[in-house]
Design an enzyme around this catalytic site. Structure first.
Site, PDB file in Angstrom:
ATOM      1  N   HIS A 257       0.826  -1.214   0.000  1.00  0.00           N
ATOM      2  CA  HIS A 257       0.000   0.000   0.000  1.00  0.00           C
ATOM      3  C   HIS A 257       0.863   1.267   0.000  1.00  0.00           C
ATOM      4  O   HIS A 257       0.638   2.186  -0.798  1.00  0.00           O
ATOM      5  CB  HIS A 257      -0.908  -0.049   1.236  1.00  0.00           C
ATOM      6  CG  HIS A 257      -1.926   1.029   1.306  1.00  0.00           C
ATOM      7  ND1 HIS A 257      -1.687   2.223   1.952  1.00  0.00           N
ATOM      8  CD2 HIS A 257      -3.194   1.106   0.827  1.00  0.00           C
ATOM      9  CE1 HIS A 257      -2.774   2.984   1.873  1.00  0.00           C
ATOM     10  NE2 HIS A 257      -3.702   2.324   1.193  1.00  0.00           N
TER      11      HIS A 257
ATOM     12  N   ASN B 241     -13.338   4.864   3.023  1.00  0.00           N
ATOM     13  CA  ASN B 241     -13.990   4.039   1.986  1.00  0.00           C
ATOM     14  C   ASN B 241     -15.325   3.489   2.457  1.00  0.00           C
ATOM     15  O   ASN B 241     -15.712   2.385   2.087  1.00  0.00           O
ATOM     16  CB  ASN B 241     -13.080   2.866   1.602  1.00  0.00           C
ATOM     17  CG  ASN B 241     -11.770   3.334   1.020  1.00  0.00           C
ATOM     18  OD1 ASN B 241     -11.694   4.411   0.434  1.00  0.00           O
ATOM     19  ND2 ASN B 241     -10.738   2.535   1.186  1.00  0.00           N
TER      20      ASN B 241
END
Lengths: 419, 86
Positions: free
Chosen positions: A149, A245
């Site tokens: 990430h 998210n």
């Protein structure tokens, strides 16, 4: 491609053959025209309705094979397609926000110090060669990225694209990178570790901090991680934070995305549609967040060696989605601005990004001021400051839909479409 | 604003022997406060100068004791965060 069956596209027919009964398949439904856009009055089992498009009578949904059969029988429905992924390569998203036009003026972020506070970085990736100033670790695992990430985020902000012949170049490919690992290899960590990473970056006098991480929303901007971000901003550092998210529900921006003066970034795709997953405001104290949106859907950027997060493209690149991917686009724009105008304060940079953002026509709790643009942020034309609009009354949390809000306009820059 | 939210305080009261990760905002020098907490047998994980805070690990009953210290401004849970990849 499979053979078309009635209203179903060939690809959908093929997918249905391979799908389990309880799997939800992403579909696009085309209705008969003219059709007033409205949701099914009674929720249908096995169906999750998503975005209803305005330009044409299409709707996005997730449906089980059984629900698709029922939709097929609806006389108002003409066709049903499978929704397929599309990829916004950095060679798409970076030009989309007009970063190359700023590079052409001689500003690539060179000399500007960006801190990526995340899962670490792959120090041997060719896209960072010679530009990682320092790395550190607050997880006990060592600074190398075993998740993928952080490397992806770092390359979106400042990757050179060397392993792709320059194709997958980040927004500020000349910037200097500082990497603090605060999330473990499983992508999780504690607020206290993130705060330690921020302090480390402040001590190194970085100019931009990119935080593609956060906790569960909602929040009001008073927790200690938000205050740590504010303290960094008071010391002249611009802080970009992912909204989260957990969209499309309201009140889903988590800490530190709810901090007052950070630049909170939601995600859109490369055709400027807000991603359904992008967290929505308001904050729990009724403020508008996110501040802006940027590309964050299927972004192809650097892959850390030995990781397999997301959709692997090749040895050096991988596709990921999330507001995590939108945030380093913002950090890169900040670096471009700071090279061009080193005296800009964090709040001036925030005003530049917000005040010149392109209005996508969505509500402010989804898009903030709109989709930010590197060229417009650099060259937006000053306009007289509008009278501030009084904020909307704070709605109570837990409402099922996004409340109507008053959009607060920023002074300083006129929005105009990209040339 | 009080030193702690009611929910956290109740959790510590109900679980005095359970270990919690906490953020303690302090008045005064962070290093000095950290040393004081360590003397009380608490594990100080982080010394955070920017926010004048300490990341500590302690039992619920110890957290309740901390509330009585005049230089403790606020105690809140050290919450998890995650990478925001979808």
């Amino acid at each position: 491609m499979g053979e078309r069956r009635g209203k179903l596209s060939g690809e959908l027919v093929r997918t249905l053959r391979q799908s389990k009964a309880d799997s939800f398949i992403p579909i696009i439904v085309r209705y008969r025209e003219p059709r007033r856009i409205m949701r099914h009055r009674e929720p249908m089992r096995g169906l999750r309705e998503g975005y209803h498009y305005r330009l044409r009578p299409f709707a996005h949904m997730h449906a089980t094979p059984e629900a698709i059969k029922r939709l097929e029988k609806d006389p108002e429905i003409l066709e049903i397609f499978e929704d397929k992924p599309v990829y916004a390569y950095l060679d798409t998203s970076v030009p989309h926000i007009q970063a190359p036009r700023v590079w052409a003026e001689g500003f690539t972020g060179e000399g500007v110090r960006i801190a990526i506070i995340d899962t670490g970085i792959d120090p041997d990736h060719p896209d960072f060669q010679g530009r990682i100033a320092e790395t550190t670790d607050f997880t006990g695992e060592g600074p190398v990225d075993h998740n993928g990430h952080g490397t992806h985020c770092a390359s979106t902000a400042a990757g050179s694209g060397a392993a792709s012949g320059g194709l997958y170049r980040g927004v500020a490919p000349g910037a200097t990178i500082y990497s603090a690992k605060v999330l473990r290899s499983n992508g999780e960590g504690m607020m206290s570790d993130v705060a330690a990473g921020i302090e480390w970056a402040v001590d190194r006098q970085v100019q931009v901090i990119s935080l593609s991480l956060g906790g569960q929303g909602p929040c009001d901007g008073t927790d200690f991680l938000c205050e740590t971000c504010e303290a960094a901003i008071e010391r002249g550092i611009t802080v970009c934070v992912a909204a989260g998210n957990d969209g499309p529900s309201a009140y889903t921006v988590g800490s530190p995305g709810c901090a007052h003066n950070v630049i909170t970034v939601g995600a859109a795709n490369d055709t400027d549609h807000i991603a359904s997953f992008s967290s929505r405001g308001p904050t729990s104290d009724g403020r508008v967040k996110p501040d802006i949106v940027l590309p964050g859907v299927n972004i192809i950027a650097a892959r850390a060696k030995g990781t397999s997060l997301g959709k692997v493209i090749d040895d050096y690149y991988v596709a990921l989605s999330g507001t995590s991917m939108a945030t380093p686009h913002a950090a890169g724009i900040c670096a471009l601005l700071l090279q061009a105008e080193p005296d800009l304060t964090p709040l001036e940079i925030k005003q530049r990004l917000m005040g010149t953002a392109i209005d996508l026509g969505e509500d402010p709790y989804s898009q903030g001021q709109g989709r930010a643009d590197a060229w417009l942020a650099r060259h937006g034309e000053p306009t007289p400051a509008p009278e501030p609009t009084p904020p909307a009354p704070s709605p109570s949390p837990g409402q099922g839909c996004l409340p109507v809000v008053v959009q607060v306009l920023l002074w300083g820059f006129k929005r105009k479409p990209p040339r | 604003m009080g030193k702690v939210d009611a929910k956290s305080q109740q959790t510590w009261q109900e679980n005095p022997e359970r270990t919690f990760d906490l953020i303690v905002r302090v008045v005064g020098d962070v290093e000095k406060r950290a040393a004081e907490l360590e003397r009380h047998g608490m594990k100080v994980r982080r010394r955070l100068r920017l926010s004048g805070s300490l990341g500590i690990r302690c039992k619920g009953k110890k957290a309740l004791e901390l509330l009585k210290l005049p230089w403790v401004k606020r105690i809140e849970p050290d919450r998890p965060v995650r990478a925001l990849r979808r």
